[in-house]
Design a protein around this motif. Structure first.
Motif, PDB file in Angstrom:
ATOM      1  N   GLU A   1      59.074  13.845 -44.822  1.00 44.72           N
ATOM      2  CA  GLU A   1      57.820  14.429 -44.353  1.00 44.72           C
ATOM      3  C   GLU A   1      57.892  14.678 -42.855  1.00 44.72           C
ATOM      4  OE1 GLU A   1      52.992  13.917 -44.618  1.00 44.72           O
ATOM      5  OE2 GLU A   1      54.235  12.173 -45.048  1.00 44.72           O
TER       6      GLU A   1
ATOM      7  N   SER B   1      56.771  17.486 -52.568  1.00 47.15           N
ATOM      8  CA  SER B   1      55.369  17.068 -52.497  1.00 47.15           C
ATOM      9  C   SER B   1      54.600  18.071 -51.655  1.00 47.15           C
ATOM     10  CB  SER B   1      55.261  15.670 -51.882  1.00 47.15           C
ATOM     11  OG  SER B   1      53.911  15.257 -51.776  1.00 47.15           O
TER      12      SER B   1
ATOM     13  N   VAL C   1      58.286  17.246 -47.873  1.00 42.24           N
ATOM     14  CA  VAL C   1      56.833  17.264 -48.072  1.00 42.24           C
ATOM     15  C   VAL C   1      56.253  18.409 -47.256  1.00 42.24           C
ATOM     16  CG1 VAL C   1      54.670  15.983 -47.844  1.00 42.24           C
ATOM     17  CG2 VAL C   1      56.810  14.748 -48.319  1.00 42.24           C
TER      18      VAL C   1
ATOM     19  N   GLN D   1      50.804  18.445 -49.876  1.00 44.44           N
ATOM     20  CA  GLN D   1      49.638  17.653 -49.505  1.00 44.44           C
ATOM     21  C   GLN D   1      48.669  18.475 -48.666  1.00 44.44           C
ATOM     22  OE1 GLN D   1      51.221  14.125 -47.551  1.00 44.44           O
ATOM     23  NE2 GLN D   1      51.494  13.090 -49.501  1.00 44.44           N
TER      24      GLN D   1
ATOM     25  N   HIS E   1      50.224  18.385 -40.894  1.00 45.93           N
ATOM     26  CA  HIS E   1      51.320  18.222 -39.946  1.00 45.93           C
ATOM     27  C   HIS E   1      52.050  19.513 -39.608  1.00 45.93           C
ATOM     28  CE1 HIS E   1      51.028  13.939 -39.579  1.00 45.93           C
ATOM     29  NE2 HIS E   1      51.071  13.769 -40.879  1.00 45.93           N
TER      30      HIS E   1
ATOM     31  N   CYS F   1      53.959   6.221 -51.393  1.00 46.14           N
ATOM     32  CA  CYS F   1      54.052   6.224 -49.937  1.00 46.14           C
ATOM     33  C   CYS F   1      54.153   4.773 -49.467  1.00 46.14           C
ATOM     34  CB  CYS F   1      52.811   6.841 -49.303  1.00 46.14           C
ATOM     35  SG  CYS F   1      52.564   8.597 -49.663  1.00 46.14           S
ATOM     36  N   ARG F   2      54.877   4.473 -48.514  1.00 48.28           N
ATOM     37  CA  ARG F   2      55.907   5.290 -47.977  1.00 48.28           C
ATOM     38  C   ARG F   2      57.066   4.403 -47.612  1.00 48.28           C
ATOM     39  NH1 ARG F   2      52.074   4.903 -43.342  1.00 48.28           N
ATOM     40  NH2 ARG F   2      53.117   3.487 -41.959  1.00 48.28           N
TER      41      ARG F   2
ATOM     42  N   VAL G   1      57.848   9.187 -50.511  1.00 43.32           N
ATOM     43  CA  VAL G   1      57.638   9.864 -49.237  1.00 43.32           C
ATOM     44  C   VAL G   1      58.291   9.067 -48.114  1.00 43.32           C
ATOM     45  CG1 VAL G   1      55.908  10.660 -47.580  1.00 43.32           C
ATOM     46  CG2 VAL G   1      55.513  10.949 -50.045  1.00 43.32           C
TER      47      VAL G   1
ATOM     48  N   ASP H   1      52.937  19.140 -45.839  1.00 46.28           N
ATOM     49  CA  ASP H   1      51.633  18.534 -45.556  1.00 46.28           C
ATOM     50  C   ASP H   1      50.921  19.421 -44.541  1.00 46.28           C
ATOM     51  OD1 ASP H   1      49.482  17.048 -44.552  1.00 46.28           O
ATOM     52  OD2 ASP H   1      50.513  15.143 -44.760  1.00 46.28           O
TER      53      ASP H   1
ATOM     54  N   SER I   1      53.243  10.421 -56.252  1.00 43.94           N
ATOM     55  CA  SER I   1      54.162   9.978 -55.203  1.00 43.94           C
ATOM     56  C   SER I   1      53.908   8.508 -54.920  1.00 43.94           C
ATOM     57  CB  SER I   1      53.970  10.787 -53.911  1.00 43.94           C
ATOM     58  OG  SER I   1      52.734  10.443 -53.285  1.00 43.94           O
TER      59      SER I   1
END
Length: 268
Positions: free
Chosen positions: A133, A194, A167, A196, A172, A61-62, A93, A169, A59
């Motif tokens: 994201e 993605s 994403v 993460q 989060h 970022c960002r 991202v 993640d 990826s």
């Protein structure tokens, strides 16, 4: 599972980009790049570095921060798309941005929709997937008005999955009681761009933004996340992305080795 390990450069933020890429090459790992080090080295030089090293870029970022989609902000996002394509990153991202001065959370979310409509065709033409994201709600006012996986999927829905994805993640979305349904939906819609890993530790550090825990140090159930995402058919890389002041103060090679070992423990 080691074959899926990818190291996000932000985990060792101050480590020289060349050294990070070389470490990934030795370990057979992918790398998540960041725009600032890429620009510092030069986009063409970075592209040559990863190509010569045989390292997959997972990826870039960002981009984002477009809740007030001015022409300048949109142009910077187009540059980010071009950079992603140049370095071979299939995913860019996006962190949507917070509430602009004089705005509301609703107007900010409208800005995200407008920006995606402008950028999605440009990204698709260049073979780059924009990955929305969602961030933890504590960042909604100043960093990201998109706070859940289902909200990110709703924003992505008008566009082809090749153009706009999401994403997942763990840092989060771990708190969200609808996250498992969101992951299943993302899989059905082909939108997991993605995946993460980062852990959530308590008590929260003073600098919450840079308080992501090393894998296994907090409360995230990585095995369930792995099982739920794998069940969708996603077999792509898993990036470890840790914003952590204590890690940043240590030598990059040491952080890389520790992070890879932690990844292997939580995925065993």
């Amino acid at each position: 599972m080691s074959a899926r390990f990818a190291f996000n450069h932000a985990t060792a933020k101050f480590w020289d980009q060349r050294e990070a890429v070389e470490a990934c090459a030795r370990a057979g790992a992918g790398i998540g790049l960041w725009r600032e080090p890429v620009q510092e080295m030069g986009v063409a030089a970075t592209a040559k570095l990863v190509r010569d090293a045989g390292v997959a870029v997972t990826s870039l970022c960002r981009a984002g921060f477009f809740t007030d989609p001015t022409p300048a902000a949109l142009e910077d996002n187009r540059r980010a798309i071009d950079e992603a394509a140049a370095v071979g990153a299939p995913v860019l991202v996006l962190v949507s941005g917070g509430i602009p001065d004089g705005g509301t959370i609703d107007s900010a979310r409208d800005g995200v929709r407008q920006a995606l409509a402008e950028l999605a065709p440009y990204a698709r033409e260049r073979g780059v997937t924009l990955a929305i994201e969602p961030l933890h709600p504590m960042f909604a006012s100043d960093r990201c008005v998109v706070t859940t996986l289902n909200e990110a999927l709703d924003l992505a829905a008008p566009f082809a999955p090749e153009a706009v994805g999401v994403v997942v993640d763990t840092y989060h979305v771990w708190w969200d009681p609808q996250v498992w349904q969101g992951i299943a939906r993302a899989g059905r819609e082909g939108r997991i761009a993605s995946f993460q890993f980062a852990d959530w530790v308590t008590p929260l550090p003073a600098g919450v933004l840079t308080g992501r825990g090393q894998l296994g140090d907090g409360c995230v159930d990585f095995k369930r996340y792995l099982a739920e995402v794998d069940a969708t058919g996603f077999t792509g890389p898993i990036e470890v992305e840790l914003f952590n002041d204590a890690l940043w103060a240590r030598p990059g090679a040491e952080v890389f080795a520790e992070t890879k070992a932690a990844f292997e423990r939580v995925t065993a």
